[in-house]
Design a protein around this motif. Structure first.
Motif, PDB file in Angstrom:
ATOM      1  N   LEU A  54       0.828  -1.337  -0.155  1.00 42.77           N
ATOM      2  CA  LEU A  54       0.071  -0.031  -0.123  1.00 42.77           C
ATOM      3  C   LEU A  54       0.864   1.315   0.027  1.00 42.77           C
ATOM      4  N   LYS A  56      -0.299   5.176   0.015  1.00 42.47           N
ATOM      5  CA  LYS A  56      -1.309   6.307  -0.147  1.00 42.47           C
ATOM      6  C   LYS A  56      -0.550   7.469  -0.308  1.00 42.47           C
ATOM      7  N   GLN A 141       2.656   7.684   7.784  1.00 46.74           N
ATOM      8  CA  GLN A 141       1.347   7.001   8.049  1.00 46.74           C
ATOM      9  C   GLN A 141       1.206   7.125   9.740  1.00 46.74           C
ATOM     10  N   GLU A 143      -1.431   5.521  11.382  1.00 46.40           N
ATOM     11  CA  GLU A 143      -2.208   4.050  11.798  1.00 46.40           C
ATOM     12  C   GLU A 143      -2.145   3.125  10.818  1.00 46.40           C
ATOM     13  N   TRP A 144      -2.449   1.922  11.224  1.00 41.65           N
ATOM     14  CA  TRP A 144      -2.372   0.708  10.259  1.00 41.65           C
ATOM     15  C   TRP A 144      -3.539  -0.072  10.438  1.00 41.65           C
ATOM     16  N   PRO A 145      -3.886  -0.841   9.352  1.00 39.88           N
ATOM     17  CA  PRO A 145      -4.947  -1.814   9.260  1.00 39.88           C
ATOM     18  C   PRO A 145      -4.709  -2.964  10.470  1.00 39.88           C
ATOM     19  N   GLN A 146      -5.557  -3.527  11.240  1.00 42.19           N
ATOM     20  CA  GLN A 146      -5.438  -4.293  12.313  1.00 42.19           C
ATOM     21  C   GLN A 146      -4.477  -5.456  12.448  1.00 42.19           C
ATOM     22  N   GLU A 147      -4.254  -6.002  11.132  1.00 45.71           N
ATOM     23  CA  GLU A 147      -3.295  -7.036  10.873  1.00 45.71           C
ATOM     24  C   GLU A 147      -1.860  -6.529  10.665  1.00 45.71           C
ATOM     25  N   GLN A 149      -0.797  -3.965  12.822  1.00 46.05           N
ATOM     26  CA  GLN A 149      -0.485  -3.028  13.809  1.00 46.05           C
ATOM     27  C   GLN A 149       0.709  -3.392  14.568  1.00 46.05           C
TER      28      GLN A 149
END
Ligand code: BTN
Length: 255
Positions: A54, A56, A141, A143-147, A149
């Protein structure tokens, strides 16, 4: 860009599917050794082992350098370790973070991944036509998606500051040119082994080598001239691990 050839020609895009894909296209079209492709946003960024990556807009660096090395196909794989040395130094110098390398080519800060590297090679008539080295660096970034973190971090999350992306890109190219030229003297990691081992997060620690049908635990003892990881197994034998599809991790988690 304080370099002789690395990043002297740059293509900068607001959006690309993948900087590696664009660099490969430039490779086919005859673009010069050292050409750099940078994108603010990737719509189909690629990671190792077929994973997606990813990027962004504004949050991360996505860059790929095109190389035309005078190397045999079997000599290409350590180039990814050369890139890891370069990014590790560049991130240290520009951010002040104490980053380390997780073999073969992840850069970690406080046990979490801050950069990934994907090297791809193209051959013609049994020879190396060109190589692209794609580098993704997590800068802004929050924050991160749960998986992710427990596994991923960014310069902002570690330092509380946003580092100027262009400064990191320019320093990465400067460091890469230096390490690449040292590497090319021997066409091997001979002169870079020691420095690489000093930056290795797993050095002297117990690791698990996850290879199909033959996983084992051992102590990490650095790398050999071909960039293979040296792991002493429980029987006391030193095993040389080739990057390929093998993954190596700490016995308690990612590092
Ligand atoms: C990994 O899985 O750790 C490797 C990630 C590599 C990501 C970078 S971002 C720039 C370049 N373009 C891509 O599509 N991938 C690499």
């Amino acid at each position: 860009m304080q370099t002789g050839w690395a990043g002297q020609y740059i293509e900068r895009h607001a959006v690309l599917d993948s900087t590696n894909n664009r660099a490969k296209q430039l490779g086919r079209e005859g673009a010069p050794h050292g050409m750099l492709v940078v994108a603010d946003l990737q719509t189909a960024g690629k990671g190792r082992r077929g994973r997606s990556w990813l990027t962004k807009s504004g949050e991360a660096i996505a860059m790929t350098v095109l190389l035309r090395p005078t190397l045999k196909p079997e000599q290409i794989s350590p180039l990814t370790l050369v890139a890891a040395l370069a990014v590790n130094r560049a991130v240290q110098k520009t951010t002040g973070l104490r980053t380390q390398i997780k073999w073969p080519n992840d850069i970690v800060a406080n046990g979490k991944k801050i950069c990934g590297i994907l090297t791809e090679m193209s051959m013609e008539a049994g020879c190396v036509a060109y190589v692209v080295i794609g580098i993704g660096i997590n800068i802004g970034q929050k924050e991160w998606p749960q998986e992710l973190q427990t596994k991923a971090t960014s310069v902002l999350m570690e330092t509380g500051r946003l580092t100027e992306q262009d400064a990191v890109i320019a320093e990465t190219m400067r460091q890469f040119e230096y390490y690449y030229e040292v590497f090319m003297q021997d066409k091997a990691m001979t002169s870079l082994r020691k420095e690489y081992a000093e930056q290795l997060v797993n050095m002297g620690r117990e690791v698990y080598v996850d290879q199909p049908g033959n996983g084992f635990c051992g102590i990490c003892e650095g790398i050999d001239e071909d960039g293979r990881l040296l792991v002493r197994d429980e029987q006391g034998n030193a095993q040389a691990i080739f990057a390929g599809e093998v993954s190596v991790r700490g016995i308690y988690g990612y590092v």
